[in-house]
Design an enzyme around this catalytic site. Sequence first.
Site, PDB file in Angstrom:
ATOM      1  N   LYS B  96      42.831  31.260  38.130  1.00 60.61           N
ATOM      2  CA  LYS B  96      43.280  32.643  37.934  1.00 60.61           C
ATOM      3  C   LYS B  96      44.450  32.741  36.948  1.00 60.61           C
ATOM      4  O   LYS B  96      44.600  33.736  36.250  1.00 60.61           O
ATOM      5  CB  LYS B  96      43.704  33.246  39.276  1.00 60.61           C
ATOM      6  CG  LYS B  96      42.572  33.347  40.294  1.00 60.61           C
ATOM      7  CD  LYS B  96      41.661  34.514  39.993  1.00 60.61           C
ATOM      8  CE  LYS B  96      40.478  34.572  40.964  1.00 60.61           C
ATOM      9  NZ  LYS B  96      39.500  35.605  40.583  1.00 60.61           N
ATOM     10  N   GLU B 118      45.012  43.764  41.739  1.00 55.29           N
ATOM     11  CA  GLU B 118      44.347  43.701  43.032  1.00 55.29           C
ATOM     12  C   GLU B 118      44.167  42.221  43.362  1.00 55.29           C
ATOM     13  O   GLU B 118      44.147  41.389  42.470  1.00 55.29           O
ATOM     14  CB  GLU B 118      42.991  44.398  42.979  1.00 55.29           C
ATOM     15  CG  GLU B 118      41.811  43.551  42.484  1.00 55.29           C
ATOM     16  CD  GLU B 118      41.915  43.131  41.020  1.00 55.29           C
ATOM     17  OE1 GLU B 118      42.637  43.801  40.253  1.00 55.29           O
ATOM     18  OE2 GLU B 118      41.284  42.119  40.644  1.00 55.29           O
ATOM     19  N   SER B 387      37.318  25.559  41.103  1.00 56.34           N
ATOM     20  CA  SER B 387      38.159  26.666  40.640  1.00 56.34           C
ATOM     21  C   SER B 387      39.540  26.712  41.286  1.00 56.34           C
ATOM     22  O   SER B 387      40.464  27.268  40.716  1.00 56.34           O
ATOM     23  CB  SER B 387      37.433  27.992  40.868  1.00 56.34           C
ATOM     24  OG  SER B 387      37.094  28.141  42.235  1.00 56.34           O
TER      25      SER B 387
HETATM   26  C1  LIG Z   1      39.893  29.542  43.827  1.00 54.70           C
HETATM   27  C2  LIG Z   1      39.045  30.729  43.534  1.00 54.70           C
HETATM   28  N1  LIG Z   1      37.828  30.548  43.023  1.00 54.70           N
HETATM   29  C3  LIG Z   1      37.016  31.583  42.754  1.00 54.70           C
HETATM   30  C4  LIG Z   1      37.397  32.885  42.997  1.00 54.70           C
HETATM   31  C5  LIG Z   1      36.422  33.983  42.731  1.00 54.70           C
HETATM   32  O1  LIG Z   1      36.700  34.734  41.598  1.00 54.70           O
HETATM   33  P1  LIG Z   1      35.879  34.588  40.270  1.00 54.70           P
HETATM   34  O2  LIG Z   1      34.432  34.757  40.616  1.00 54.70           O
HETATM   35  O3  LIG Z   1      36.387  35.693  39.421  1.00 54.70           O
HETATM   36  O4  LIG Z   1      36.136  33.265  39.689  1.00 54.70           O
HETATM   37  C6  LIG Z   1      38.677  33.132  43.515  1.00 54.70           C
HETATM   38  C7  LIG Z   1      39.131  34.514  43.779  1.00 54.70           C
HETATM   39  O5  LIG Z   1      40.108  34.785  44.377  1.00 54.70           O
HETATM   40  C8  LIG Z   1      39.513  32.022  43.788  1.00 54.70           C
HETATM   41  O6  LIG Z   1      40.736  32.201  44.298  1.00 54.70           O
END
Ligand SMILES: Cc1ncc(COP(=O)(O)O)c(C=O)c1O
Lengths: 264, 409
Positions: B96, B118, B387
Amino acid sequence: MGRIAEAMARAESEDRAALIIYLCGGDPSLAATPALIQAAAEGGADIVELGVPFSDPTADGPAIQKASERALAGGATMAGLLAVVEQVRAAGCEVPILLFGYYNPILAMGEAALCERAAKAGVDGLLVVDLPLEEAPPLREQSAHAGLDWVPLVAPTTGLDRAEAIGATATGFVYSVSMTGVTGSAATNLASAADRAAELAKATGQRIAVGFGIREAADAAVVAAQAAGVVVGSAVVRTIEREGEDAAPAVRDQVAALAAGCRR
Amino acid sequence: MRETLSLPPGFDPVTGRFGRFGGRFVAETLVPALDELTQAFFQAWSDPKFHAELDLRLRDYVGRETPLYHAERLSEAVGAQVWLKREDLAHTGAHKVNNTVGQVLLAKRMGKTRVIAETGAGQHGVATATACALFGLPCEVFMGAEDVRRQAPNVKRMELLGAKVHAVQSGSRTLKDAMNEALRDWVTNVETTYYCVGSAAGPHPYPLIVRELQAVVGREAREQCLAQHGKLPDAVLACVGGGSNAIGIFAGFLLDEVDLVGVEAAGEGLEGKHAAPLNAGKAGVLHGALSYLLQTPDGQIGEAHSISAGLDYPGVGPEHSYLLEKKRARYVAATDAEALAAFQQLTRLEGIIPALESAHAVAACGPVAESLRARGVTDPTLLVCLSGRGDKDLDTALELIGAQDGGAH
Ligand SMILES: Cc1ncc(COP(=O)(O)O)c(C=O)c1O
């Protein structure tokens, strides 16, 4: 000329601003809605905006959010609201009705189907909050095809060039939002919103109705001095929240007081 | 070259649409603000000074590039060579921050004096609060009351970073309601306020801005694959909430012959409560864009469910809807139980505690490896976007694991 334009013209000829009353369809129930539309008309509303409740009303403040939640919990649907309009017309009530809402419920029914069914039920026009100029053409075409009026929104952030382009798509009137904010917020400066209406009327060649933040007859009077129409929503929705199923008499009285404020 | 933005496939900068998806379905009040933002973004993106500052922050502050790690024990377990793109090692513990450092830099450049955001899991809220601390701007974060409860450590982090957190009580009290409330704030304070959207969703230009800021993940990963593994992967996997980490890593491989696999949250299963609009939704309009959505036949937005707050969203960014309809990417789903199992598996096999969001992508490794082998790919290579890290999820995960173990005895 459609019923909406006629109502605006009639008010003008009587030296007053048209009074436009917003009701959240299905609040407190679908069964109570026809009586509320009629009460608004009897109180002196020139046009009724019938709100189609949506689960995610991002342009609305708490009063209309809660009304939408009550309406949805009570089973309000697009089809149910169209049946309400049919019922009102069958009872002989001729107040112009503007269907007011968000785009997704319209998309879900299908744009062509919605316009056709709405016109058949006795709806006079459409106002879609989250459908700005660039995204509006497909629905506007269907709306025109079905003989419905189109009421677009102009905001305080809208430049005059853009307002002119928006105004060119209007067939009933142009709705000017009095402030940056959501519905139900306290107005910061209605006098300047009234000035803005005069400026927009000149730029667009259209009748301008002002909404957001108008609660009482005195507010209405400030706006009515320069605008062709005055829209009141959350204040009436709060009355319905308070009075529940038997809100019709209170709504009639409240609308009558607001109508007095609209006389110049 | 990044200085001149090469537009994503299928994207029309005039309509802000990827194929038929995207656009700008917002109140008129916001249209001029979105125009201003679009212009500011394109200007910044063609300014070498903006990139120099962004790249420096990404390197020295965020800690880029993040490593590509060959997870050998996991590879053995799933029957494929699994490489993890370690976004969990980025500052604040998730991808993020790539987005927020870029957007808050843009906010400053635009002369905005207040930033709102948000958040679902709280990761985007933390990342926004962090970037605002870094650049000296006041920050307010909207978070569903249910998520405030589920992700308590992140609420504390945001407050410690100086942000004000608003618990949103309306609707399902999760991410979609937080976004509703952020939009209401923005429409009210639009002159002074920058709205820092947290995923590749929302009205144009947000899906474009966020994908370009997250594309660094895919760019790095592609080079690292070639350098460390000598070839491109057979498939790239990422979890999909709004879709920002997925589009970021996919962006590096869109023009390659590589399978792109998004993993949505199947929650209790696709027949029950879930958060998988690309698997089981229908196109519609929410939060400013046309995209796949969970909705009722009457066009009301459906309630999403996922064990993972960051995936608990009924919509998805428009580029994913486009990639789905173009068949350039495919979208599968992992249940709460599968994600929880993958959470434990990665922890035990590799000593990496993933975010529950990322655990969904890990959960899909086995099935994706199998599908590749069935197509005749021997010893397939999978690139997984890890992620984020799982510290924020410990309470939720331990409670559920405890309940499972308790049930087994
Ligand atoms: C670690 C992590 N991965 C994935 C996501 C999902 O978001 P996005 O689909 O935009 O990557 C989030 C959302 O809060 C997150 O904190």
